[in-house]
Design a protein around this motif. Sequence first.
Motif, mmCIF file in Angstrom:
data_model
loop_
_atom_site.group_PDB
_atom_site.id
_atom_site.type_symbol
_atom_site.label_atom_id
_atom_site.label_comp_id
_atom_site.label_asym_id
_atom_site.label_seq_id
_atom_site.Cartn_x
_atom_site.Cartn_y
_atom_site.Cartn_z
ATOM 1 N N TRP A 120 2.671 -9.485 -12.775
ATOM 2 C CA TRP A 120 1.849 -10.538 -12.188
ATOM 3 C C TRP A 120 1.717 -11.690 -13.174
ATOM 4 N N GLN A 121 1.557 -12.890 -12.635
ATOM 5 C CA GLN A 121 1.402 -14.076 -13.463
ATOM 6 C C GLN A 121 0.366 -14.993 -12.840
ATOM 7 N N LEU A 122 -0.172 -15.910 -13.653
ATOM 8 C CA LEU A 122 -1.171 -16.858 -13.172
ATOM 9 C C LEU A 122 -0.531 -17.945 -12.324
ATOM 10 N N THR A 123 -1.231 -18.344 -11.283
ATOM 11 C CA THR A 123 -0.843 -19.542 -10.543
ATOM 12 C C THR A 123 -1.450 -20.755 -11.240
ATOM 13 N N ALA A 124 -1.164 -21.933 -10.722
ATOM 14 C CA ALA A 124 -1.727 -23.144 -11.320
ATOM 15 C C ALA A 124 -3.255 -23.110 -11.273
ATOM 16 N N SER A 125 -3.832 -22.662 -10.146
ATOM 17 C CA SER A 125 -5.292 -22.584 -10.052
ATOM 18 C C SER A 125 -5.845 -21.478 -10.942
ATOM 19 N N GLY A 126 -5.054 -20.420 -11.139
ATOM 20 C CA GLY A 126 -5.478 -19.348 -12.040
ATOM 21 C C GLY A 126 -5.542 -19.811 -13.479
ATOM 22 N N LEU A 147 -3.472 -12.404 -18.828
ATOM 23 C CA LEU A 147 -2.333 -13.121 -18.250
ATOM 24 C C LEU A 147 -2.115 -14.497 -18.862
ATOM 25 N N GLN A 148 -3.037 -14.952 -19.711
ATOM 26 C CA GLN A 148 -2.831 -16.231 -20.384
ATOM 27 C C GLN A 148 -1.536 -16.219 -21.191
ATOM 28 N N SER A 149 -1.121 -15.037 -21.667
ATOM 29 C CA SER A 149 0.072 -14.943 -22.513
ATOM 30 C C SER A 149 1.360 -14.893 -21.723
#
Length: 726
Positions: A120-126, A147-149
């Motif tokens: 899983w990865q962050l979206t732009a809003s995440g 997930l910041q990394s």
Amino acid sequence: MTAATILQVALPVPRGESYDYLAPADQVLGPGQRVRVPFGSRRLTGMVVGVVTESAVPVSRLRPVLEVLDDAPLVDADWLELLRFAARYYQTPLGLAIATALPGRLRRGRGARPVSTRRWQLTASGRAQSPDELGRAPRQAAALAALQSGPLPAAEMGPEGCPSPVIRALRDKGWIEEAGAEATASAPPASSDLTPEQTQAVETVATQIRQAGFVPCLLDGVTGSGKTEVYLELARRQLAAGRQSLLLVPEIGLTPQMIRRVRDGTGARVVALHSGLAEGERHNAWLAARDGSADIVLGTRSAVFVPLARPGLIIVDEEHDGSFKQQDGMRYHARDLAVRRAQMSSLPVLLGSATPSLETLNNAQSGRYTHLGLGERFGGVQMPRVRIVDLRGQRCPDGLSNQLIASVSEQLRAGNQVLLFLNRRGYSPVILCGACGWSAHCQRCDARLISHRRSHSLRCHHCGHQRPLPAQCPDCQAPELIPLGQGTERVEARAAALWPDVARLRLDRDVLQRRGELEAALARIENGEVQLLIGTQMLAKGHDFPKLTLVGIVDADQGLYGQDFRAAEHLAQLVTQVAGRAGRRAQRGEVILQTHNPDHPLLREMDPGRYGRVAASLLAERRAMGWPPFTRLALVRAEAPQPGPAEQALAEVLASVPGAPELDRLGPVPAVMERRGGRYQFQLLLRCNNWRRLQAQLSLIRQHLEQRPSARQIRWSIDVDPQFMD
């Protein structure tokens, strides 16, 4: 009568190079295939390393292979030859060397097929959502912080993983999405604008590649000179020619930042290989490199063994770094094996550093390596100024002098970033009773316990022993215990009192314990969210912080008088590297170096652009004293619960194994820290000008120790080319 086919199988056991087994009658096997075999009462996974028709063991006594695990060889002959060399050179059984080089799943006999690793990865809003604002949803906050990394599997999204309901909640909010495959290519970027020095370095390597196969080069560039751009340009050229590149970095913390730069700078399919990945991710990356679906492999020291389908170039960044030396098991040096691998496969190899090791520098100066220099910072940025602060006569119990405090305050007011560097964790390295002289010592090591105020504990940084910090002296019950010396925790406490409104961050192994925390912290620094950094050597190399203008080296005296003959070299490298973090953009940086020895000749040369002068002096000293790189070393270590057996085992080596001409055998003597983790450690140092003679001596010593009747009473190891004499 047809002769039996006998397989020579390397097994992960501490003795023997290979063991003979009968091949299945209906299958043709070859080197590089894995098999499962009986070994005593156990069933072990091993690798076929030879096929013969005769054995020293009667055929009637040979046991058959239980299971064939690979339909075709898992690795090729070049890979096996590299492992044979590593096993011989580092005095390790071949089966253990092969086990060291394989990912865990393959080592245990699992299939050589990619495994599903849903990530899983962050979206732009995440990315715009701050984890600190999710106080009522701690698991969601932990997942977002992790997930910041970069992309992660659910099991690593937080201290205890991330359960499915939390995944669904984050996905429904639009904060996370499923990540794509690791090895994906992007549009190839246009070539970077290189400086004349960078262009000359690239063209020199490219010309030599066209003219010869094995091309060893040292890229000797000051901090901030753009060595990475040289790496990327060479990798782009290999990519255009259809060849793979292997890029080794010393620390896991450098890998995520480097992955982004390599992907953005080459458009290549990049995979990472390091111990911080989940097992399935390492497995898939290894297969992608072997099968050729990855163009660039980026990894730490173990990645030196990764098989490549179409090898073209090997790069070792920060080649001087001690992290490239394995400190247990097969004690290999990844830099040295990278050079050997390049030689065996007729490949170019590029070693890069702002502070080259004396071994590499000597190879370059003697003509064995091509010496390429980058003497100016990229963009014409000036090297930082260095100011020495004399601590004699000053009282600064928390480590910060008035001069350093004033300079930090000035830079913080200007909106710049500051790094306070101290390579020691904890609050205080010594805690003392002023009434009776009691101090806290580890019960299992010959070491003092380090006080940690935040956890209210005393810890041993060698064996991990921990106990509560006493409220009073255990011996005389005096109410006050005095902390002596500083660690990063104490410097942080002082910084909080001096600059309470400044966003600060401490980076050391005490506060960065879980995967993703370092990467998230570095992202905050790069984004300018943090002004004041307090940290250890994890901040000293490879990082580019554009707003950092001042580095304060709190204690430059660490390492000045170490017992290891490499202490001065390591200190010069560390100080030069950490000083090089300052002033990497338009504003010139400053380095403040605090010391009680301002007239020490080594510290007087600690200008970031003058490492070559320091190295030349150290090389002359090494030559006069007969130390590496002008001689070869090996350490034979032995340890036991009592001091007698370990010392006796090494004394028996001296008595039973004849010496050789030009070979010095020094010891046995207690290790620098004789008792560690409840075991007594002794060592025997071997020094010789002829490495073949040294290897022959080590083979005899290894044979003696393996056959010693009381071998199980001790643990022993052989460390060839040791980097630390502890």
